[in-house]
Write a protein that holds these residues in place. Sequence first.
Motif, PDB file in Angstrom:
ATOM      1  N   ALA A  90      -5.980  -1.642 -10.624  1.00  0.00           N
ATOM      2  CA  ALA A  90      -6.750  -2.247  -9.540  1.00  0.00           C
ATOM      3  C   ALA A  90      -6.453  -3.730  -9.360  1.00  0.00           C
ATOM      4  N   ALA A  91      -6.507  -4.502 -10.434  1.00  0.00           N
ATOM      5  CA  ALA A  91      -6.338  -5.955 -10.326  1.00  0.00           C
ATOM      6  C   ALA A  91      -5.039  -6.366  -9.635  1.00  0.00           C
ATOM      7  N   PRO A  92      -3.896  -5.680  -9.872  1.00  0.00           N
ATOM      8  CA  PRO A  92      -2.657  -6.121  -9.217  1.00  0.00           C
ATOM      9  C   PRO A  92      -2.707  -6.081  -7.700  1.00  0.00           C
ATOM     10  N   VAL A  93      -3.528  -5.193  -7.146  1.00  0.00           N
ATOM     11  CA  VAL A  93      -3.616  -5.094  -5.685  1.00  0.00           C
ATOM     12  C   VAL A  93      -4.207  -6.379  -5.116  1.00  0.00           C
ATOM     13  N   GLY A  94      -5.334  -6.808  -5.671  1.00  0.00           N
ATOM     14  CA  GLY A  94      -5.948  -8.046  -5.214  1.00  0.00           C
ATOM     15  C   GLY A  94      -5.092  -9.257  -5.515  1.00  0.00           C
ATOM     16  N   LEU A 116       8.159 -13.720  -3.270  1.00  0.00           N
ATOM     17  CA  LEU A 116       7.243 -13.188  -4.279  1.00  0.00           C
ATOM     18  C   LEU A 116       8.012 -12.251  -5.209  1.00  0.00           C
ATOM     19  N   GLY A 117       7.592 -12.210  -6.460  1.00  0.00           N
ATOM     20  CA  GLY A 117       8.230 -11.344  -7.437  1.00  0.00           C
ATOM     21  C   GLY A 117       7.620  -9.954  -7.468  1.00  0.00           C
ATOM     22  N   PRO A 118       8.186  -9.043  -8.267  1.00  0.00           N
ATOM     23  CA  PRO A 118       7.746  -7.648  -8.296  1.00  0.00           C
ATOM     24  C   PRO A 118       6.649  -7.330  -9.308  1.00  0.00           C
ATOM     25  N   GLN A 119       6.134  -8.341 -10.045  1.00  0.00           N
ATOM     26  CA  GLN A 119       5.294  -8.043 -11.202  1.00  0.00           C
ATOM     27  C   GLN A 119       4.054  -7.232 -10.852  1.00  0.00           C
ATOM     28  N   HIS A 120       3.406  -7.520  -9.724  1.00  0.00           N
ATOM     29  CA  HIS A 120       2.181  -6.778  -9.394  1.00  0.00           C
ATOM     30  C   HIS A 120       2.483  -5.291  -9.170  1.00  0.00           C
ATOM     31  N   GLY A 121       3.601  -5.012  -8.514  1.00  0.00           N
ATOM     32  CA  GLY A 121       3.990  -3.614  -8.339  1.00  0.00           C
ATOM     33  C   GLY A 121       4.353  -2.955  -9.655  1.00  0.00           C
ATOM     34  N   TYR A 154       0.827  -1.203   0.000  1.00  0.00           N
ATOM     35  CA  TYR A 154       0.000   0.000   0.000  1.00  0.00           C
ATOM     36  C   TYR A 154       0.865   1.258   0.000  1.00  0.00           C
ATOM     37  N   ALA A 155       1.928   1.282   0.820  1.00  0.00           N
ATOM     38  CA  ALA A 155       2.806   2.449   0.883  1.00  0.00           C
ATOM     39  C   ALA A 155       3.423   2.734  -0.485  1.00  0.00           C
ATOM     40  N   PHE A 156       3.793   1.671  -1.193  1.00  0.00           N
ATOM     41  CA  PHE A 156       4.336   1.799  -2.550  1.00  0.00           C
ATOM     42  C   PHE A 156       3.287   2.397  -3.484  1.00  0.00           C
ATOM     43  N   ALA A 157       2.071   1.848  -3.442  1.00  0.00           N
ATOM     44  CA  ALA A 157       0.992   2.339  -4.300  1.00  0.00           C
ATOM     45  C   ALA A 157       0.638   3.778  -3.958  1.00  0.00           C
ATOM     46  N   ARG A 158       0.612   4.106  -2.673  1.00  0.00           N
ATOM     47  CA  ARG A 158       0.273   5.457  -2.230  1.00  0.00           C
ATOM     48  C   ARG A 158       1.309   6.453  -2.732  1.00  0.00           C
ATOM     49  N   ALA A 159       2.594   6.070  -2.635  1.00  0.00           N
ATOM     50  CA  ALA A 159       3.661   6.962  -3.093  1.00  0.00           C
ATOM     51  C   ALA A 159       3.550   7.218  -4.596  1.00  0.00           C
ATOM     52  N   ALA A 160       3.290   6.153  -5.372  1.00  0.00           N
ATOM     53  CA  ALA A 160       3.169   6.308  -6.823  1.00  0.00           C
ATOM     54  C   ALA A 160       1.938   7.139  -7.182  1.00  0.00           C
ATOM     55  N   ASP A 161       0.850   6.923  -6.474  1.00  0.00           N
ATOM     56  CA  ASP A 161      -0.378   7.689  -6.706  1.00  0.00           C
ATOM     57  C   ASP A 161      -0.146   9.170  -6.416  1.00  0.00           C
ATOM     58  N   ASP A 162       0.557   9.456  -5.323  1.00  0.00           N
ATOM     59  CA  ASP A 162       0.839  10.846  -4.972  1.00  0.00           C
ATOM     60  C   ASP A 162       1.695  11.521  -6.031  1.00  0.00           C
TER      61      ASP A 162
END
Length: 292
Positions: A125-129, A90-95, A37-45
Amino acid sequence: MTAAQDLASGKGRTDENFPVASILISARHRPAVHAFYAFARAADDVADNASASGPEKLRLLEAMRATLAGESETDAVSARLRGVLRDRSLGPQHGLDLLEAFRRDVTKRRYADWNELMDYCRYSAAPVGRMVLDLHGEPRSTWPANDALCAALQVINHLQDCAEDRRDLDRVYLPQADLAAAGTNVAALDAVRSSPALRSVICSLARRTQDLLVEARPFASQIADLRLRAEVTFIQRLAEDLAARLVARDPLCERVHHSKPELVALAGSALLRLLSEPRRPPPPGRTADLTP
């Protein structure tokens, strides 16, 4: 030189429209979900920052990609996530997929039609789930139902925030084809309330979202982890109620978000659903597809 953290909005997990690794999620998995989430939040910001230029945003997103991929150590939040993923094998693909959506947010402000919007949801959206499912060791045959739910959540957010996105970012996720067919355009989002034409578009998109939620309805029962199953049941129930509200209410001038008492009532409804529905393993051999 500016770093992604310099563009932080100050938003956190509690500011989101849907739960982010609530207490329903096992404590051993929460730190990894929080790191994602922190990664996604930073990219969104970065993508949503009003003062940074487009090239600067793309540079920062590329630094996040390179760090997550193990090519550099430039971005701290991405390095943290990379370490968490490595520890969980786990790999980085979803990020990496998620970053594609944020690059589009920088370079793309309009969506031609529903299919183009669903392709965006595949990355936004899908990568988060999918990441949460992988973290819990759930099979990839759960991905189609996951993708439908995640796309529904994304479209609900777009509809809730359609006026704000237009005002603050000149970003419009409502498909241009739908607006044109209704005889209106993006300028209708600048009004204090929806015109009949814009209202018809929002209602139509909310109903298509309800179709996604019908597709996602079996998702929770496909999940082996009981705590995650409870979380998904609750999120599904929230999404169903919000989609219904968007059919009935105008997000330009009426409240769509839930109050705390309403959330409690929906949690009770979700609990009853969880207790009444047996677990059904996902069908084998399916692949994710968000197109209608």
